[in-house]
Design an enzyme around this catalytic site. Structure first.
Site, short mmCIF file in Angstrom:
data_model
loop_
_atom_site.label_atom_id
_atom_site.label_comp_id
_atom_site.label_asym_id
_atom_site.label_seq_id
_atom_site.Cartn_x
_atom_site.Cartn_y
_atom_site.Cartn_z
N VAL A 194 0.90 -1.16 0.00
CA VAL A 194 0.00 0.00 0.00
C VAL A 194 0.94 1.21 0.00
O VAL A 194 1.55 1.52 1.03
CB VAL A 194 -0.94 0.02 1.21
CG1 VAL A 194 -1.72 1.32 1.26
CG2 VAL A 194 -1.90 -1.16 1.16
N PRO A 195 1.10 1.88 -1.15
CA PRO A 195 2.22 2.82 -1.35
C PRO A 195 2.02 4.17 -0.66
O PRO A 195 1.87 5.20 -1.32
CB PRO A 195 2.27 2.94 -2.87
CG PRO A 195 0.85 2.74 -3.30
CD PRO A 195 0.29 1.70 -2.36
N CYS A 196 2.10 4.18 0.65
CA CYS A 196 1.91 5.44 1.39
C CYS A 196 3.06 6.41 1.16
O CYS A 196 2.96 7.58 1.55
CB CYS A 196 1.69 5.16 2.87
SG CYS A 196 2.97 4.16 3.66
N HIS A 197 4.15 5.95 0.53
CA HIS A 197 5.23 6.89 0.18
C HIS A 197 4.78 7.89 -0.87
O HIS A 197 5.46 8.90 -1.09
CB HIS A 197 6.48 6.13 -0.29
CG HIS A 197 6.24 5.29 -1.51
ND1 HIS A 197 5.74 4.01 -1.45
CD2 HIS A 197 6.46 5.55 -2.85
CE1 HIS A 197 5.65 3.52 -2.68
NE2 HIS A 197 6.07 4.43 -3.53
N ARG A 198 3.65 7.65 -1.52
CA ARG A 198 3.13 8.56 -2.55
C ARG A 198 2.25 9.66 -1.98
O ARG A 198 1.62 10.41 -2.75
CB ARG A 198 2.37 7.77 -3.61
CG ARG A 198 3.23 6.77 -4.36
CD ARG A 198 2.42 5.92 -5.31
NE ARG A 198 3.23 4.81 -5.83
CZ ARG A 198 2.73 3.72 -6.40
NH1 ARG A 198 1.40 3.60 -6.54
NH2 ARG A 198 3.53 2.75 -6.82
#
Length: 247
Positions: free
Chosen positions: A149-153
């Site tokens: 779940v790409p929370c770095h985005r």
């Protein structure tokens, strides 16, 4: 001879345990490569439940999930490519231990395309809680499955990258690997430009939207707020949906 009555009763059981019982009460784990180095990943019968970097994996997992861990010889199918691309492609996640709000936030994050970023306020609005920007930050800080779940985005509304569960350096490294032009974003933020519009299409976008990246300099106009862009006659992009957050 052991006289423990409990052991005697267990020894007297006449049936085999059901298939899959062990996988329902324990989790499997393995160390795998990723774009930011080796990660420890745990999964249950329902899907991947936990992604961890560094020491203390076993203790952190048990404290959070209350399950025993068993080593695995191979990762679930699709795990390594999903960690590399942020695309699950059928890889299941086990988010059962999360509350409804955090699951909604993580689903909203999954809508952010690779190579693009969105502000916390946009995630809050997409999750159905437009006023819960701080709570979104807290939910992402506890994301059990980063990269998948790409929370770095997700970034701050002022253009700063913001915090990340694996640290700011890892966040920067992931975004650069996905093709985000962080230098350009930083330059726009210093000019207080958070939206880009095209006088050819009449559309205003977030700067990392693939539509915004196609705007030539001669036809590009920057705005601090969506409201200012609308006043100038531009309509929100239907792809990146800047109108989901407050103008």
């Amino acid at each position: 001879m052991n006289d423990d009555p409990l052991l005697a009763r267990l020894a007297g059981l006449a049936v085999e345990p059901p298939d899959g019982l062990l996988d329902r009460i324990a989790a499997r784990w393995i160390a795998v490569p990723s774009p930011i180095g080796e990660l420890s990943v745990a999964w249950t019968a329902r899907g991947v439940a936990y992604v961890h970097q560094g020491d203390g994996f076993s203790g952190a997992f048990r404290a959070r999930f209350g399950r025993p861990l068993m080593p695995a010889t191979r990762p679930p199918a699709g795990l390594v490519p999903a960690l590399r691309t942020g695309r699950l492609s059928g890889l299941a996640l086990d988010l059962e231990e999360l509350g409804e709000f955090q699951r909604d936030v993580l689903r909203a994050v999954q809508a952010v395309p690779r190579g693009e970023v969105r502000p916390y306020a946009w995630i809050a609005a997409r999750a159905g809680r437009p006023g819960a920007v701080r709570a979104v930050g807290t939910a992402l800080a506890r994301n059990p499955v980063p990269l998948l779940v790409p929370c770095h985005r997700v970034t701050r509304s002022d253009g700063a990258l913001g915090e990340y569960v694996f640290g700011p350096a890892a966040k920067q490294r992931l975004l650069l690997a996905e093709g985000v032009d962080l230098g350009r974003l930083d330059g726009l933020a210093k000019e207080r430009v958070f939206y880009l519009a095209s006088d050819t299409t009449g559309v205003v976008c977030f700067p990392t939207c693939h539509n915004a990246r196609r705007i030539t300099p001669a036809h590009r106009h920057g705005f601090r707020t969506l409201g200012a862009a609308r006043t100038a006659g531009y309509r929100p992009c239907r792809t990146c949906r800047p109108d989901l957050q407050a103008a």
